[in-house]
Design a protein around this motif. Structure first.
Motif, PDB file in Angstrom:
ATOM      1  N   SER A  39      53.488  61.320  88.082  1.00  0.00           N
ATOM      2  CA  SER A  39      54.398  60.421  87.373  1.00  0.00           C
ATOM      3  C   SER A  39      55.839  60.600  87.824  1.00  0.00           C
ATOM      4  CB  SER A  39      54.292  60.655  85.860  1.00  0.00           C
ATOM      5  OG  SER A  39      52.978  60.382  85.407  1.00  0.00           O
ATOM      6  N   SER A  42      56.715  58.178  93.217  1.00  0.00           N
ATOM      7  CA  SER A  42      56.725  56.717  93.201  1.00  0.00           C
ATOM      8  C   SER A  42      55.299  56.179  93.065  1.00  0.00           C
ATOM      9  CB  SER A  42      57.358  56.189  94.491  1.00  0.00           C
ATOM     10  OG  SER A  42      57.188  54.795  94.591  1.00  0.00           O
ATOM     11  N   TRP A  43      55.131  55.168  92.224  1.00  0.00           N
ATOM     12  CA  TRP A  43      53.833  54.528  92.056  1.00  0.00           C
ATOM     13  C   TRP A  43      53.726  53.232  92.856  1.00  0.00           C
ATOM     14  CZ3 TRP A  43      52.289  54.779  86.151  1.00  0.00           C
ATOM     15  CH2 TRP A  43      51.979  56.106  85.816  1.00  0.00           C
ATOM     16  N   LEU A  53      58.839  51.046  89.431  1.00  0.00           N
ATOM     17  CA  LEU A  53      58.183  52.360  89.475  1.00  0.00           C
ATOM     18  C   LEU A  53      58.247  52.935  90.886  1.00  0.00           C
ATOM     19  CD1 LEU A  53      54.964  51.486  87.416  1.00  0.00           C
ATOM     20  CD2 LEU A  53      57.120  52.420  86.560  1.00  0.00           C
ATOM     21  N   PRO A  59      61.210  58.869  86.626  1.00  0.00           N
ATOM     22  CA  PRO A  59      60.084  58.114  86.064  1.00  0.00           C
ATOM     23  C   PRO A  59      60.539  56.850  85.343  1.00  0.00           C
ATOM     24  CG  PRO A  59      59.960  60.453  85.488  1.00  0.00           C
ATOM     25  CD  PRO A  59      61.315  60.225  86.060  1.00  0.00           C
ATOM     26  N   GLN A  63      55.578  55.329  83.584  1.00  0.00           N
ATOM     27  CA  GLN A  63      55.335  56.709  84.031  1.00  0.00           C
ATOM     28  C   GLN A  63      55.617  57.705  82.912  1.00  0.00           C
ATOM     29  OE1 GLN A  63      58.023  56.092  87.326  1.00  0.00           O
ATOM     30  NE2 GLN A  63      56.381  56.508  88.820  1.00  0.00           N
ATOM     31  N   MET A 108      45.521  54.311  84.343  1.00  0.00           N
ATOM     32  CA  MET A 108      45.928  54.424  85.748  1.00  0.00           C
ATOM     33  C   MET A 108      45.207  53.405  86.627  1.00  0.00           C
ATOM     34  SD  MET A 108      48.350  56.472  85.758  1.00  0.00           S
ATOM     35  CE  MET A 108      48.541  56.147  87.507  1.00  0.00           C
ATOM     36  N   GLY A 128      51.895  58.444  94.425  1.00  0.00           N
ATOM     37  CA  GLY A 128      52.055  58.981  93.072  1.00  0.00           C
ATOM     38  C   GLY A 128      51.033  58.435  92.094  1.00  0.00           C
ATOM     39  N   ALA A 129      50.697  57.140  92.230  1.00  0.00           N
ATOM     40  CA  ALA A 129      49.714  56.532  91.330  1.00  0.00           C
ATOM     41  C   ALA A 129      48.342  57.157  91.534  1.00  0.00           C
ATOM     42  CB  ALA A 129      49.658  55.024  91.567  1.00  0.00           C
ATOM     43  N   SER A 132      48.291  60.679  89.927  1.00  0.00           N
ATOM     44  CA  SER A 132      48.130  60.608  88.475  1.00  0.00           C
ATOM     45  C   SER A 132      46.729  60.164  88.092  1.00  0.00           C
ATOM     46  CB  SER A 132      49.168  59.646  87.874  1.00  0.00           C
ATOM     47  OG  SER A 132      50.478  60.156  88.024  1.00  0.00           O
TER      48      SER A 132
END
Length: 569
Positions: A39, A42-43, A53, A59, A63, A108, A128-129, A132
């Protein structure tokens, strides 16, 4: 924690059959770490979607929600094994962890789907996604390896009074800021993800037993809970930074809730199926419109608004008596058909009172537009005001007025529900023939239910006319009556909190999910089918109502019997 009845946690049978896997707890901790670390990364490559995001070590809102979910999972893991094991002897940490793990995994997955759809490609999902997501899956797998335990009854746990009141205050504060954050999300995907997260947390709290304990605390401190709820509702406009969009929705929710509460008397207490209830709201609105100072008003008399409210509510109550007196000799499906016909008759009558087909009262299909804002004394509800440096717009003014109305409606409902009249309505709902044999004035109480419910709806209608600035017949169609009935059934018939929750859900979600407008009725029908299958008593149901649908639940029967004994005392 102290207990009402002393008990000791028994050794679980499940533990003997399902040995603890040593890797389970460390895997859960690792999952929590991965969710948090992911989180902070970067997503999304595209910064224009999901409220940005795309920044490392900073965050975004979604996030932060994932981090909160991970921290809740950490608390449950520490209650399972760690410094919070004393709490774990009360909480069903494993079931709560399973709910959190499943919810975070779905969360997610939906985040990745949203990024893919919004940015036209899975390639725009940043590492990052995935980190998570891996952590959420690890939490879910860990929770499935942890054994179930037999725990002490959390509902029997008691804390000092000031601690329980503090818990109520914290819960209300969380609701206030959670609602403000959710309503502040303009992006549809972000709003859906927020709803999923909120649902996950609520489910986890139910599975751990915390919500059951909170329900008992609320019963012990009803006045504190009621006061806290109204304080939260009062401060809600101050969290909107002068935004009229969300306050407009809030006003519509309160009008809808006040009307549904009146219908709750007819359906929830007396058990009379009314499919034309929207006509009573419309009658109050039309009376207010005709007596307003609009250029299109058809009556040259403009009394004070208090008089208008009484006239509008009285007109609606009179219509309730008119429809009730000749038709309440029938019941069940026949009553539903008659009330459905009454709702359509009202709508068509508003079309024909145009000076051509009938007296000039409603301007026919054109309705009465240009209704001015309310003005009580020197206070004009259309003006903006500044309080403590915060701007309050037009809809905020109407919101506070509607808050007073809903307080009055709740007071009337609560008093009637706990009165001799309320007990008579419940007796009629349970068994009309038996109630009549016991001397209950069945016909009189039925007519009274229609009249009082219509009166409350008429009150809401008089304010709705000024807040909407116009009234027209197409606002009062059968679908609106169906939604009102659904709010009562979905929330929990005969309850206050349930109807308020049902009205909020059915009025808020269509406004925030407009991109689903073509499928709104499909989703609405699916929701009702699922409710009838898994929770027919409603989201917030009274103990007695639950027992009607779950007669085989012996524990519930004992709880209901204890409540009846307490009421008798």
């Amino acid at each position: 924690m102290s207990e009402v009845q002393t008990s000791t946690p028994a050794e679980p049978e499940a533990s003997a059959q399902q040995p603890v896997k040593p890797i389970a707890w460390p895997a859960g901790i690792a999952g929590v770490v991965l969710v948090i670390v992911g989180s902070f990364l970067s997503w999304s490559y595209d910064s224009s979607i999901l409220n940005d995001l795309s920044i490392n070590l900073y965050p975004g809102g979604l996030q932060i929600l994932a981090i909160i979910g991970a921290l809740l999972a950490l608390v449950l893991l520490l209650a399972e094994r760690g410094p919070l094991t004393a709490l774990g002897s009360w909480l069903d940490a494993t079931l709560g962890l399973r709910a959190l793990g499943l919810g975070l995994t779905l969360y997610m997955v939906l985040v990745i789907v949203a990024i893919t759809v919004e940015s036209d490609g899975l390639i725009n999902v940043n590492p990052g996604a995935y980190v998570s997501l891996a952590g959420a899956v690890l939490i879910l797998v860990s929770s499935r390896m942890l054994p179930l335990r037999q725990l002490r009854d959390l509902s029997q746990a008691r804390l000092p009074g000031w601690v329980e009141i503090l818990a109520i205050s914290v819960m209300m504060a969380v609701i206030l800021f959670g609602a403000a954050y959710a309503l502040g999300l303009t992006d549809a995907w972000s709003f859906i993800l927020c709803l999923l997260f909120i649902g996950t947390v609520i489910l986890a709290l139910f599975r751990t037993g915390v919500m059951t304990w909170f329900g008992h605390v609320a019963q012990r401190h009803k006045k504190v809970l009621t006061l806290a709820a109204f304080v939260v509702a009062f401060f809600f406009p101050f969290t909107q930074r002068g935004s009229d969009a969300n306050m407009s929705i809030a006003c519509q929710v309160l009008i809808f809730a006040a009307t549904a509460m009146g219908l709750n008397i007819v359906v929830g207490l007396a058990g009379l199926l009314d499919l034309g209830y929207i006509a009573f709201l419309g009658s109050g609105a039309y009376v207010a419109a005709m007596l307003s100072e609009s250029a299109f008003s058809t009556i040259d008399w403009h009394p004070p608004f208090v008089v208008v409210m009484l006239l509008g509510a009285g007109t609606a109550a009179t219509l309730g008596l008119i429809i009730g007196s000749p038709t309440l000799r029938v019941s069940g499906d026949y009553l539903a058909i008659v009330t459905l016909g009454f709702g359509e008759i009202f709508r068509l009558a508003m079309f024909n009172l145009d000076g051509i087909n009938g007296p000039l009262l409603t301007n026919g299909p054109n309705g009465i537009p240009g209704i001015p804002d309310l003005e009580i004394g020197n206070f004009n509800f259309g003006d903006e005001h500044t309080v403590a440096g915060l701007d309050l717009g037009r809809f905020s003014n109407y919101y506070f007025l509607l808050l007073l109305l809903i307080a009055f409606v709740i007071l009337v409902f609560a008093r009637l529900n706990n009165s001799r009249i309320g007990r008579g309505w419940v007796a009629i709902r349970e068994d009309e023939k038996a109630a009549e044999a016991m001397g209950v004035n069945v016909f009189g109480l039925k007519v009274l239910a229609f009249a009082i419910g219509a009166f409350l709806a008429g009150l809401a209608g008089t304010i709705k006319a000024h807040q909407d600035v116009a009234v027209s017949p197409d606002q009062y169609i059968f679908l609106e009556s169906a939604f009102l009935l659904a709010a009562v059934v979905l929330g929990g018939m005969g309850t206050i909190a349930g109807v308020l929750l049902g009205a909020t859900i059915l009025k808020l979600l269509p406004e925030k999910l407009r991109f689903f407008s073509e499928y709104r009725l499909l989703l609405f029908g699916l929701l009702l089918v699922l409710m009838m299958r898994f929770r027919p008593e409603g989201l917030v149901a009274s103990r007695r109502r639950q027992l009607e649908f779950h007669e085989e639940d012996e524990a519930l029967a004992v709880a209901v019997e204890e409540e009846l004994v307490e009421e008798a005392k």
